[in-house]
Design a protein around this motif. Structure first.
Motif, short mmCIF file in Angstrom:
data_model
loop_
_atom_site.label_atom_id
_atom_site.label_comp_id
_atom_site.label_asym_id
_atom_site.label_seq_id
_atom_site.Cartn_x
_atom_site.Cartn_y
_atom_site.Cartn_z
N VAL A 150 0.87 -1.17 0.00
CA VAL A 150 0.00 0.00 0.00
C VAL A 150 0.91 1.23 0.00
O VAL A 150 1.81 1.32 0.83
CB VAL A 150 -0.93 0.02 1.22
N TYR A 151 0.67 2.11 -0.95
CA TYR A 151 1.48 3.32 -1.09
C TYR A 151 0.70 4.52 -0.55
O TYR A 151 -0.44 4.75 -0.96
CB TYR A 151 1.85 3.53 -2.56
N TYR A 152 1.35 5.25 0.33
CA TYR A 152 0.75 6.43 0.95
C TYR A 152 1.51 7.68 0.53
O TYR A 152 2.74 7.68 0.51
CB TYR A 152 0.82 6.33 2.46
N CYS A 153 0.79 8.75 0.26
CA CYS A 153 1.45 10.04 0.14
C CYS A 153 1.29 10.76 1.48
O CYS A 153 0.34 10.53 2.23
CB CYS A 153 0.93 10.87 -1.02
N ALA A 154 2.24 11.60 1.76
CA ALA A 154 2.26 12.30 3.04
C ALA A 154 2.77 13.72 2.86
O ALA A 154 3.67 13.97 2.04
CB ALA A 154 3.13 11.56 4.05
N LYS A 155 2.19 14.62 3.62
CA LYS A 155 2.65 16.01 3.66
C LYS A 155 3.75 16.12 4.71
O LYS A 155 3.62 15.60 5.82
CB LYS A 155 1.48 16.93 4.02
N ASP A 156 4.83 16.81 4.37
CA ASP A 156 5.91 17.01 5.32
C ASP A 156 5.66 18.25 6.19
O ASP A 156 4.79 19.07 5.90
CB ASP A 156 7.23 17.16 4.57
N PHE A 157 6.46 18.35 7.25
CA PHE A 157 6.31 19.49 8.16
C PHE A 157 6.74 20.81 7.52
O PHE A 157 6.18 21.87 7.84
CB PHE A 157 7.16 19.28 9.42
N TYR A 158 7.73 20.75 6.64
CA TYR A 158 8.34 21.97 6.13
C TYR A 158 8.55 21.91 4.62
O TYR A 158 8.23 20.91 3.98
CB TYR A 158 9.71 22.18 6.81
N TYR A 159 9.13 22.93 4.06
CA TYR A 159 9.46 23.02 2.64
C TYR A 159 10.46 21.93 2.25
O TYR A 159 10.38 21.35 1.16
CB TYR A 159 10.04 24.41 2.35
N PRO A 170 12.29 18.18 3.26
CA PRO A 170 11.88 16.97 3.98
C PRO A 170 12.43 16.93 5.41
O PRO A 170 13.62 17.11 5.62
CB PRO A 170 12.48 15.85 3.13
N ALA A 171 11.54 16.70 6.38
CA ALA A 171 11.95 16.64 7.79
C ALA A 171 10.88 15.95 8.62
O ALA A 171 10.64 16.32 9.75
CB ALA A 171 12.22 18.03 8.33
N GLY A 172 10.26 14.92 8.05
CA GLY A 172 9.18 14.25 8.77
C GLY A 172 7.83 14.66 8.23
O GLY A 172 7.69 15.69 7.60
N MET A 173 6.82 13.82 8.51
CA MET A 173 5.50 13.98 7.91
C MET A 173 4.43 14.16 8.96
O MET A 173 4.52 13.57 10.05
CB MET A 173 5.19 12.75 7.06
N ASP A 174 3.41 14.98 8.64
CA ASP A 174 2.37 15.21 9.63
C ASP A 174 0.97 14.81 9.17
O ASP A 174 0.07 14.67 10.02
CB ASP A 174 2.40 16.66 10.12
N TYR A 175 0.75 14.64 7.88
CA TYR A 175 -0.54 14.19 7.38
C TYR A 175 -0.33 13.11 6.33
O TYR A 175 0.61 13.18 5.54
CB TYR A 175 -1.34 15.36 6.77
N TRP A 176 -1.26 12.15 6.32
CA TRP A 176 -1.16 11.00 5.44
C TRP A 176 -2.47 10.78 4.71
O TRP A 176 -3.55 11.04 5.24
CB TRP A 176 -0.87 9.74 6.27
#
Length: 120
Positions: free
Chosen positions: A93-102, A104-110
């Motif tokens: 299963v492939y998920y896209c995710a929004k990162d915390f910042y401009y 890459p430094a971790g993700m906060d929404y999936w």
């Protein structure tokens, strides 16, 4: 509110290709890095790829480098993952995710994910 909706998954034979899409809404898309993460059956989450907010810098896991290409269309608020030379071990299963910042430094929404099955 932030919404991420993946599409494009399906059944493909080994060596084949698929293009995943992720439609984003509820935030200023171009201001944030975006990621693809996958989870194979019975296994944990595996980071696949990142792209900076402007799209100029991309990053890949060794397992997909040279076969997968991440891209984004900031005018359409859409993230893509072009997957070529697919292998059975890419089944997940492939998920896209929004990162915390401009950058890459971790993700906060999936998103909820889209299933890719590579099998003959």
């Amino acid at each position: 509110q932030v919404q991420l909706v993946e599409s494009g998954g399906g059944l493909v034979q080994p060596g084949g290709s698929l293009r995943l899409s992720c439609a984003a809404s509820g935030f200023t898309f171009s201001n944030y890095a975006m990621s693809w993460v996958r989870q194979a059956p019975g296994k944990g989450l595996e980071w696949v790829s990142d792209i900076k907010g402007g799209g100029g810098s991309t990053y890949y896991a060794d397992s997909v480098n040279g076969r997968f290409t991440i891209s984004r269309d900031n005018a359409k608020n859409t993230l893509y993952l072009q997957m070529n030379s697919l292998k059975p071990e890419d089944t997940a299963v492939y998920y896209c995710a929004k990162d915390f910042y401009y950058s890459p430094a971790g993700m906060d929404y999936w998103g909820k994910g889209t299933l890719v099955t590579v099998s003959s």
